[in-house]
Design a protein around this motif. Structure first.
Motif, PDB file in Angstrom:
ATOM      1  N   HIS A  19       0.696  -1.114  -0.089  1.00  0.00           N
ATOM      2  CA  HIS A  19      -0.095   0.008   0.079  1.00  0.00           C
ATOM      3  C   HIS A  19       1.042   1.271   0.189  1.00  0.00           C
ATOM      4  O   HIS A  19       1.460   1.658  -1.120  1.00  0.00           O
ATOM      5  N   ASP A  20       1.028   1.978   0.906  1.00  0.00           N
ATOM      6  CA  ASP A  20       1.820   3.044   1.083  1.00  0.00           C
ATOM      7  C   ASP A  20       3.292   2.906   1.410  1.00  0.00           C
ATOM      8  O   ASP A  20       3.553   1.804   2.305  1.00  0.00           O
ATOM      9  N   ILE A  31       5.326  -6.466  -8.483  1.00  0.00           N
ATOM     10  CA  ILE A  31       5.015  -5.755  -7.323  1.00  0.00           C
ATOM     11  C   ILE A  31       3.789  -4.923  -7.829  1.00  0.00           C
ATOM     12  O   ILE A  31       3.897  -4.079  -8.778  1.00  0.00           O
ATOM     13  N   THR A  32       2.821  -4.743  -6.808  1.00  0.00           N
ATOM     14  CA  THR A  32       1.758  -3.761  -6.987  1.00  0.00           C
ATOM     15  C   THR A  32       1.675  -2.992  -5.507  1.00  0.00           C
ATOM     16  O   THR A  32       2.082  -3.435  -4.615  1.00  0.00           O
ATOM     17  N   PHE A  33       0.923  -1.741  -5.938  1.00  0.00           N
ATOM     18  CA  PHE A  33       0.662  -0.979  -4.945  1.00  0.00           C
ATOM     19  C   PHE A  33      -0.888  -0.455  -4.872  1.00  0.00           C
ATOM     20  O   PHE A  33      -1.177  -0.057  -6.002  1.00  0.00           O
ATOM     21  N   ASP A  34      -1.662  -0.469  -3.865  1.00  0.00           N
ATOM     22  CA  ASP A  34      -3.018  -0.032  -3.871  1.00  0.00           C
ATOM     23  C   ASP A  34      -3.392   1.315  -3.556  1.00  0.00           C
ATOM     24  O   ASP A  34      -2.623   1.710  -2.386  1.00  0.00           O
ATOM     25  N   ASP A  35      -4.373   1.867  -3.955  1.00  0.00           N
ATOM     26  CA  ASP A  35      -4.874   3.131  -3.597  1.00  0.00           C
ATOM     27  C   ASP A  35      -4.355   4.388  -4.155  1.00  0.00           C
ATOM     28  O   ASP A  35      -5.055   5.275  -4.749  1.00  0.00           O
ATOM     29  N   GLY A  36      -3.157   4.550  -4.287  1.00  0.00           N
ATOM     30  CA  GLY A  36      -2.556   5.665  -5.033  1.00  0.00           C
ATOM     31  C   GLY A  36      -1.981   6.892  -4.054  1.00  0.00           C
ATOM     32  O   GLY A  36      -2.275   7.785  -4.064  1.00  0.00           O
ATOM     33  N   ALA A  61       6.560  -1.997 -11.516  1.00  0.00           N
ATOM     34  CA  ALA A  61       5.564  -2.023 -10.735  1.00  0.00           C
ATOM     35  C   ALA A  61       4.287  -1.671 -11.317  1.00  0.00           C
ATOM     36  O   ALA A  61       4.172  -0.944 -12.439  1.00  0.00           O
ATOM     37  N   THR A  62       3.343  -2.090 -10.488  1.00  0.00           N
ATOM     38  CA  THR A  62       1.852  -1.307 -11.026  1.00  0.00           C
ATOM     39  C   THR A  62       1.170  -0.680  -9.688  1.00  0.00           C
ATOM     40  O   THR A  62       1.276  -1.168  -8.801  1.00  0.00           O
ATOM     41  N   VAL A  63       0.903   0.495  -9.999  1.00  0.00           N
ATOM     42  CA  VAL A  63       0.017   1.304  -8.973  1.00  0.00           C
ATOM     43  C   VAL A  63      -1.538   1.418  -9.291  1.00  0.00           C
ATOM     44  O   VAL A  63      -1.794   2.010 -10.260  1.00  0.00           O
ATOM     45  N   PHE A  64      -2.197   0.803  -8.377  1.00  0.00           N
ATOM     46  CA  PHE A  64      -3.704   0.782  -8.598  1.00  0.00           C
ATOM     47  C   PHE A  64      -4.340   2.087  -7.846  1.00  0.00           C
ATOM     48  O   PHE A  64      -4.121   2.172  -6.741  1.00  0.00           O
ATOM     49  N   ALA A  79      -6.581   0.491 -12.348  1.00  0.00           N
ATOM     50  CA  ALA A  79      -7.498   1.105 -11.769  1.00  0.00           C
ATOM     51  C   ALA A  79      -7.974   0.513 -10.594  1.00  0.00           C
ATOM     52  O   ALA A  79      -7.823  -0.752 -10.245  1.00  0.00           O
ATOM     53  N   HIS A  80      -8.687   1.314  -9.689  1.00  0.00           N
ATOM     54  CA  HIS A  80      -9.128   0.801  -8.266  1.00  0.00           C
ATOM     55  C   HIS A  80     -10.367   1.138  -7.898  1.00  0.00           C
ATOM     56  O   HIS A  80     -10.791   1.677  -6.796  1.00  0.00           O
ATOM     57  N   THR A  81     -11.300   1.523  -8.894  1.00  0.00           N
ATOM     58  CA  THR A  81     -12.413   2.123  -8.940  1.00  0.00           C
ATOM     59  C   THR A  81     -12.528   3.784  -8.455  1.00  0.00           C
ATOM     60  O   THR A  81     -11.302   4.238  -8.613  1.00  0.00           O
TER      61      THR A  81
END
Length: 347
Positions: free
Chosen positions: A43-44, A97-102, A121-124, A226-228
């Motif tokens: 996440h962060d 590697i992914t990160f959620d929320d932004g 990496a991917t940032v959702f 995208a994460h809505t």
């Protein structure tokens, strides 16, 4: 799951790992040519030494990446998805590697570490967060923490506020999150607003990426998914409203970045948090993959719109190794009684 049981499970897994169990399991699996794609979910990211709940320090992220690069090949989500879909199957283990929320920390602290290590990496991103809105769960947590400092004996005037505050102060955080996340967005937002009025938070709200930072990340090769728009629990919405949330998030990213995102992450992401309708909507919206928070790895030929991920927090590399060995996968945790089915509390 209680904090004590969570710690016990991680400790047991770390002990097995320390004794060489994770490396042995990895070697045995590879000898069978049973290769997997492991999608890690962060996440962060904060400055070194900053590791409140949900935040991994830049120094710890760097240690994780050094371990991963020693034992696995790290690749982009797009490349991993194509490998999973390919007719030849996987020829090696891959890690994404992914990160959620932004969060802004993905740009300020994670990106320099990723860039130095040469790791994609991917940032959702939840587009409403980047547009200036608050993440509802961040506001709720700040209000609930502020309730700790209310005068003793201060009356709680609304039943919903009491239902959140009393178990929170008794250490039953998971129960509060489970309840809040199961509410309709309208009722949940009303509860959070009552919490805000009753217990004004003193801690600053989470800081999002700016769209300019998102564009810079994308230009550097970081994938923006995208994460809505407002990070709802999609299963609490009608299919029509789910579609509005998913399409709005997709289109805001397309407008700001000049290209539509190819990958999607379901908010919270357990099997209780999205439905077959959700998956259909995500597919029809043009997404190539959908990431859940179901703990596990992905084999060739799996459902690309229901990819398993492995949540990673501020934990030692030994625990990360245990996760990658499958010792903390959902199916194992359920057998050990460490978690009930679908009891995910990730955001």
């Amino acid at each position: 799951m209680t904090g004590a049981r969570r710690i016990a499970g991680r400790s047991a897994a770390a002990t097995v790992t320390a004794l060489g169990g994770a490396a042995l399991l990895r070697r045995r699996r590879r000898r069978r040519h049973d290769y997997r794609v492991f999608v890690l979910e962060y996440h962060d990211v904060g400055s070194s030494g900053s590791e409140r709940e949900g935040v991994v320090s830049a120094a710890r992220l760097a240690r994780h990446l050094r371990f991963l690069q020693h034992h696995f090949r790290l690749t982009s989500l797009s490349d991993a998805v194509e490998a999973l879909a390919g007719p030849k199957g996987l020829g090696e283990d891959l890690v994404v590697i992914t990160f959620d929320d932004g969060y802004a920390g993905n740009y300020r602290h994670a990106w320099p570490v990723l860039r130095a290590a040469g790791v994609p990496a991917t940032v959702f991103v939840a587009s409403g967060f980047l547009d200036g809105g608050e993440l509802w769960f961040d506001l709720a947590e700040r209000c609930l923490e502020a309730a700790r400092y209310a005068p003793p004996g201060d009356p709680i005037e609304h039943e919903d506020v009491a239902r959140a505050v009393r178990p929170w102060l008794a250490g039953k955080r998971d129960a509060v999150w489970t309840w809040l996340k199961g509410l309709s967005p309208e009722r949940r937002d009303a509860v959070v607003e009552r919490l805000r009025v009753a217990y004004r938070p003193t801690v600053e709200h989470a800081t999002p990426l700016s769209w300019a930072e998102a564009r810079e990340l994308a230009a550097s090769g970081i994938e923006i998914g995208a994460h809505t728009h407002s990070h709802p629990i999609l299963s609490t919405l009608s299919p029509a409203v789910q579609e509005q949330e998913i399409i709005r998030g997709r289109d805001r990213i397309a407008t700001e970045l000049g290209t539509a995102p190819r990958h999607f992450a379901y908010p919270n992401g357990s099997t209780m948090d999205f439905t077959d309708d959700t998956v259909r909507i995500v597919r029809d919206a043009g997404f190539r993959s959908g990431c859940t928070t179901v703990r596990g790895s992905n084999a060739g030929g799996c459902d690309l719109l229901r990819l398993a991920r492995i949540g990673v927090g501020n934990e030692p590399t030994l625990v990360l190794a245990a996760r990658l060995a499958g010792l903390l996968d959902d199916r194992i945790r359920q057998r050990l009684g460490l978690v009930t089915a679908d009891a995910h509390l990730a955001h």
